[in-house]
Write a protein that holds these residues in place. Sequence first.
Motif, PDB file in Angstrom:
ATOM      1  N   GLU A   1      35.145  54.643  46.566  1.00  0.00           N
ATOM      2  CA  GLU A   1      34.934  53.769  47.729  1.00  0.00           C
ATOM      3  C   GLU A   1      35.438  54.438  48.999  1.00  0.00           C
ATOM      4  O   GLU A   1      34.818  54.341  50.058  1.00  0.00           O
ATOM      5  CB  GLU A   1      35.642  52.435  47.508  1.00  0.00           C
ATOM      6  CG  GLU A   1      35.314  51.398  48.569  1.00  0.00           C
ATOM      7  CD  GLU A   1      35.857  50.033  48.209  1.00  0.00           C
ATOM      8  OE1 GLU A   1      35.572  49.083  48.966  1.00  0.00           O
ATOM      9  OE2 GLU A   1      36.546  49.911  47.176  1.00  0.00           O
TER      10      GLU A   1
ATOM     11  N   GLU B   1      24.646  48.384  52.442  1.00  0.00           N
ATOM     12  CA  GLU B   1      25.743  49.224  51.957  1.00  0.00           C
ATOM     13  C   GLU B   1      25.430  50.705  52.133  1.00  0.00           C
ATOM     14  O   GLU B   1      26.244  51.480  52.637  1.00  0.00           O
ATOM     15  CB  GLU B   1      26.024  48.923  50.483  1.00  0.00           C
ATOM     16  CG  GLU B   1      26.664  47.570  50.224  1.00  0.00           C
ATOM     17  CD  GLU B   1      25.643  46.440  50.220  1.00  0.00           C
ATOM     18  OE1 GLU B   1      24.436  46.747  50.319  1.00  0.00           O
ATOM     19  OE2 GLU B   1      26.050  45.277  50.123  1.00  0.00           O
TER      20      GLU B   1
ATOM     21  N   LYS C   1      25.613  52.348  55.611  1.00  0.00           N
ATOM     22  CA  LYS C   1      26.941  52.614  56.166  1.00  0.00           C
ATOM     23  C   LYS C   1      27.482  53.960  55.697  1.00  0.00           C
ATOM     24  O   LYS C   1      28.471  54.449  56.231  1.00  0.00           O
ATOM     25  CB  LYS C   1      27.916  51.509  55.741  1.00  0.00           C
ATOM     26  CG  LYS C   1      27.569  50.123  56.267  1.00  0.00           C
ATOM     27  CD  LYS C   1      28.506  49.088  55.675  1.00  0.00           C
ATOM     28  CE  LYS C   1      28.108  47.678  56.069  1.00  0.00           C
ATOM     29  NZ  LYS C   1      28.964  46.664  55.392  1.00  0.00           N
TER      30      LYS C   1
ATOM     31  N   LEU D   1      27.636  50.191  42.369  1.00  0.00           N
ATOM     32  CA  LEU D   1      26.883  49.495  43.413  1.00  0.00           C
ATOM     33  C   LEU D   1      25.459  49.212  42.944  1.00  0.00           C
ATOM     34  O   LEU D   1      24.908  48.134  43.199  1.00  0.00           O
ATOM     35  CB  LEU D   1      26.867  50.343  44.687  1.00  0.00           C
ATOM     36  CG  LEU D   1      26.091  49.775  45.882  1.00  0.00           C
ATOM     37  CD1 LEU D   1      26.671  48.445  46.332  1.00  0.00           C
ATOM     38  CD2 LEU D   1      26.111  50.780  47.042  1.00  0.00           C
TER      39      LEU D   1
ATOM     40  N   THR E   1      23.902  45.522  42.495  1.00  0.00           N
ATOM     41  CA  THR E   1      22.704  45.170  43.252  1.00  0.00           C
ATOM     42  C   THR E   1      21.608  44.652  42.324  1.00  0.00           C
ATOM     43  O   THR E   1      20.944  43.658  42.619  1.00  0.00           O
ATOM     44  CB  THR E   1      22.188  46.388  44.034  1.00  0.00           C
ATOM     45  OG1 THR E   1      23.214  46.835  44.932  1.00  0.00           O
ATOM     46  CG2 THR E   1      20.941  46.048  44.819  1.00  0.00           C
TER      47      THR E   1
END
Length: 342
Positions: free
Chosen positions: A83, A278, A281, A301, A305
């Motif tokens: 992250e 997401e 970014k 992720l 999703t």
Amino acid sequence: MALQGGGSHGAFTWGVLDRILEDDTLEIIGVTGTSAGAMNAVVMADGLVRGGREEARLRLRQFWEAIGRMPGFGSLLGSLSGEFQAQMHLEHTPAYQAWDALARNLSPYDLNPFNINPLRDPLMKLVDFDRLRAQEDLELMVSATNVFTSRRRVFGRKDISVDAVLASACLPQMFPAIEIDGEPYWDGGFSGNPAMFPLLRRLPKCDFIIVRIDPMIRVVRPRTPHEIQDRVTELSFNTTFWMEIGALAALLKLKDAGLLDRERFGRILFHIVEASPELEKIAASTKRNNSEPFLLYLFGLGRKTAEEWFARHGEAIGARTTFDFKKLLPDEHWGDVSTFPA
């Protein structure tokens, strides 16, 4: 399924596929992919052909674990969380800056005269290309761009090979062109990200799921040479995708107006799985970050999703399209299509 390319961000697609493969009510009958999408496509297809869903999940994990073990720009970031790495700009790291200084003056032909491609080994170990060419249960396509002609070449099931997949993922700044049948090929994203029409033509009535990872929107204006070049690449890869989507939208609009056969042109139900807010970014340079924590972050992720997508749209599978392509065509541009000549 249609799988976009995007370098290391293809680990997001791995997560999406992992979740889809858990669902035994879904049968995957065809897949097309470009670049990282091509690699996900052939590894998944090989697993499905060999042993079914669990084998496909296993082989995808083995492939991305092999990517995570390779030396790369993210090698020195292994102790940082995925992250945290997602918030980094890889171009600010010493390893990336050293490579960039060389790449500004030397081409891949200078830096890699023996044409060593680290992706070849894991693909050859995990994928039986002879088996894929011989099987007839799963349509499989990957695309690459002919350097001489600028045209897209789609490699279908019968001519799929490790070179076709490497050509589909051949970024000209990083690798010498892949030669196939005497002609050089670069990344398929320049001409189709991914190529959808060739697969759609072969499919019966079914659902068509597009996994999109290349960001369309960047809210921060590119200013540095790195940011500008990365955004130029994103724009070029997205242009090929949206041109094909626009063509699909045109066909569907004409179908709804009764100008095309509804049974033939309305047999496919379309869906898009994406994590745009997401991924938009995350700096484009992280597409070259192959550190294991970052890949696992993207995998998570992707699974999240896909899980959220099924919670919202799962009942639409087999029943209706969940992405309205026709909204891409302004009414003032088309006017009343019912007045078109038959």
